[in-house]
Design a protein around this motif. Structure first.
Motif, mmCIF file in Angstrom:
data_model
loop_
_atom_site.group_PDB
_atom_site.id
_atom_site.type_symbol
_atom_site.label_atom_id
_atom_site.label_comp_id
_atom_site.label_asym_id
_atom_site.label_seq_id
_atom_site.Cartn_x
_atom_site.Cartn_y
_atom_site.Cartn_z
ATOM 1 N N PHE A 69 11.241 -11.328 -0.585
ATOM 2 C CA PHE A 69 9.769 -11.540 -0.744
ATOM 3 C C PHE A 69 9.375 -10.233 -1.456
ATOM 4 O O PHE A 69 9.792 -9.115 -1.194
ATOM 5 C CB PHE A 69 9.052 -12.078 0.207
ATOM 6 N N ARG A 70 7.985 -10.544 -2.357
ATOM 7 C CA ARG A 70 7.484 -9.281 -2.672
ATOM 8 C C ARG A 70 5.853 -9.606 -2.168
ATOM 9 O O ARG A 70 5.282 -10.604 -2.670
ATOM 10 C CB ARG A 70 7.341 -9.010 -4.011
ATOM 11 N N ASP A 71 5.324 -8.775 -1.267
ATOM 12 C CA ASP A 71 3.986 -9.135 -1.100
ATOM 13 C C ASP A 71 3.162 -8.029 -1.615
ATOM 14 O O ASP A 71 3.649 -6.908 -1.591
ATOM 15 C CB ASP A 71 3.995 -9.174 0.551
ATOM 16 N N THR A 72 1.883 -8.447 -1.720
ATOM 17 C CA THR A 72 0.864 -7.637 -1.807
ATOM 18 C C THR A 72 0.126 -7.402 -0.664
ATOM 19 O O THR A 72 -0.247 -8.301 -0.134
ATOM 20 C CB THR A 72 -0.317 -7.923 -2.994
ATOM 21 N N VAL A 73 -0.294 -6.070 -0.312
ATOM 22 C CA VAL A 73 -0.781 -6.004 1.218
ATOM 23 C C VAL A 73 -2.081 -4.872 0.815
ATOM 24 O O VAL A 73 -2.081 -4.232 0.036
ATOM 25 C CB VAL A 73 0.107 -5.170 2.010
ATOM 26 N N ARG A 74 -3.047 -5.158 1.647
ATOM 27 C CA ARG A 74 -4.194 -4.257 1.560
ATOM 28 C C ARG A 74 -4.061 -3.120 2.730
ATOM 29 O O ARG A 74 -3.737 -3.627 3.948
ATOM 30 C CB ARG A 74 -5.655 -4.950 1.963
ATOM 31 N N LEU A 75 -4.002 -1.971 2.402
ATOM 32 C CA LEU A 75 -3.599 -0.834 3.213
ATOM 33 C C LEU A 75 -4.997 -0.636 4.108
ATOM 34 O O LEU A 75 -6.040 -0.915 3.817
ATOM 35 C CB LEU A 75 -3.224 0.532 2.298
ATOM 36 N N LYS A 100 -1.393 -8.866 4.596
ATOM 37 C CA LYS A 100 -1.136 -9.560 3.269
ATOM 38 C C LYS A 100 -1.883 -10.077 2.688
ATOM 39 O O LYS A 100 -2.900 -10.721 3.244
ATOM 40 C CB LYS A 100 0.035 -10.744 3.819
ATOM 41 N N VAL A 101 -2.165 -9.800 1.394
ATOM 42 C CA VAL A 101 -3.048 -10.393 0.470
ATOM 43 C C VAL A 101 -2.110 -11.710 -0.262
ATOM 44 O O VAL A 101 -3.044 -12.770 -0.663
ATOM 45 C CB VAL A 101 -3.490 -9.622 -0.653
ATOM 46 N N ALA A 102 -0.871 -11.393 -0.919
ATOM 47 C CA ALA A 102 -0.521 -12.323 -1.672
ATOM 48 C C ALA A 102 1.057 -12.363 -1.548
ATOM 49 O O ALA A 102 1.639 -11.340 -1.073
ATOM 50 C CB ALA A 102 -0.695 -12.290 -3.142
ATOM 51 N N SER A 103 1.931 -13.483 -1.655
ATOM 52 C CA SER A 103 3.248 -13.424 -1.596
ATOM 53 C C SER A 103 3.983 -14.028 -2.760
ATOM 54 O O SER A 103 3.435 -15.048 -2.983
ATOM 55 C CB SER A 103 3.761 -13.767 -0.234
ATOM 56 N N GLN A 104 5.132 -13.344 -3.058
ATOM 57 C CA GLN A 104 5.924 -13.960 -4.090
ATOM 58 C C GLN A 104 7.480 -14.009 -3.480
ATOM 59 O O GLN A 104 7.873 -12.953 -3.460
ATOM 60 C CB GLN A 104 5.916 -13.190 -5.444
ATOM 61 N N GLU A 105 7.942 -15.138 -3.550
ATOM 62 C CA GLU A 105 9.440 -15.404 -3.406
ATOM 63 C C GLU A 105 10.185 -14.804 -4.597
ATOM 64 O O GLU A 105 9.997 -15.197 -5.581
ATOM 65 C CB GLU A 105 9.862 -16.789 -3.138
#
Length: 205
Positions: A34-40, A19-24
């Motif tokens: 939630f919508r998370d930004t993840v690093r693959l 996980k890089v960032a998270s938005q509720e």
């Protein structure tokens, strides 16, 4: 009770997303989106939308004559009356066995003198943290059920053979009940064993 069947190891490093960032997106009565930004694993980024769920239990409850106690309940998201094993979500801080005993009594009116934990399932791994603890119950005695406000369901009984036929015919499509039928079939055949315990929780009524 672990929510995951196995923690990742070094051998899984080529599969893990970070996980890089998270938005509720939503904080509802019991669902949290939630919508998370993840690093693959290859270093690129992607979005993952998912729902946090408190977890639940399901009860495979069998009468002395071998018949199963099942429910018919309207499920709004799929706009259909579903055939299911009794089940319900965990309250905050509640142990799975206590939840299973509470839900069995509230929904069906039955108490069980003997309990056995089968395992855990993850019904929607692509978009939810939900896990369902699977319990077997036997030595049932019938009392008065205590449905929650706004809860409407019918309780009925069926033989294991009838349930399995309904799974085969597509009449039962609920994922947890299909999993329960798999467990039941293997337990009844002797292929899988259970560790039974007696006694009831004080939270069961």
């Amino acid at each position: 009770m672990p929510e995951h069947p196995a923690e990742p190891t070094d051998l899984d490093s080529h599969l893990i997303e970070h996980k890089v960032a998270s938005q509720e997106l939503l904080h509802g009565h019991f669902l949290h989106a939630f919508r998370d930004t993840v690093r693959l694993p290859d270093g690129s980024e992607a979005s993952r939308e998912y729902v946090r769920h408190p977890g639940a239990v399901m009860i495979i409850d069998q009468l002395g004559d071998g018949r199963l106690v099942l429910e018919r309940q309207y499920r709004y998201p799929v706009q259909a009356v579903m055939l299911e094993f009794p089940a319900g979500k965990l309250d905050a801080g509640e142990e799975p066995l206590a939840c299973a005993q509470r839900e069995l009594l509230e929904e069906t009116g039955y108490r069980a003198a003997s309990w056995a934990r089968a395992g855990v399932m993850h019904p929607v791994i692509s978009y939810s943290t939900e896990f369902i603890d699977i319990w077997f119950a036997r030595d049932l005695t019938l009392g008065e059920r205590k449905l929650d406000a706004g809860e409407f369901l019918d309780v009925f009984t069926a033989t294991p053979a009838e349930l399995l036929q309904w799974c085969r015919d597509g009449r039962v499509t609920d994922g947890k009940t299909l999993t329960g039928a798999l467990w039941l079939q293997n337990v009844l055949s002797g292929a899988w064993t259970l560790d039974w315990q007696t006694g009831t929780s004080r939270t069961a009524g």
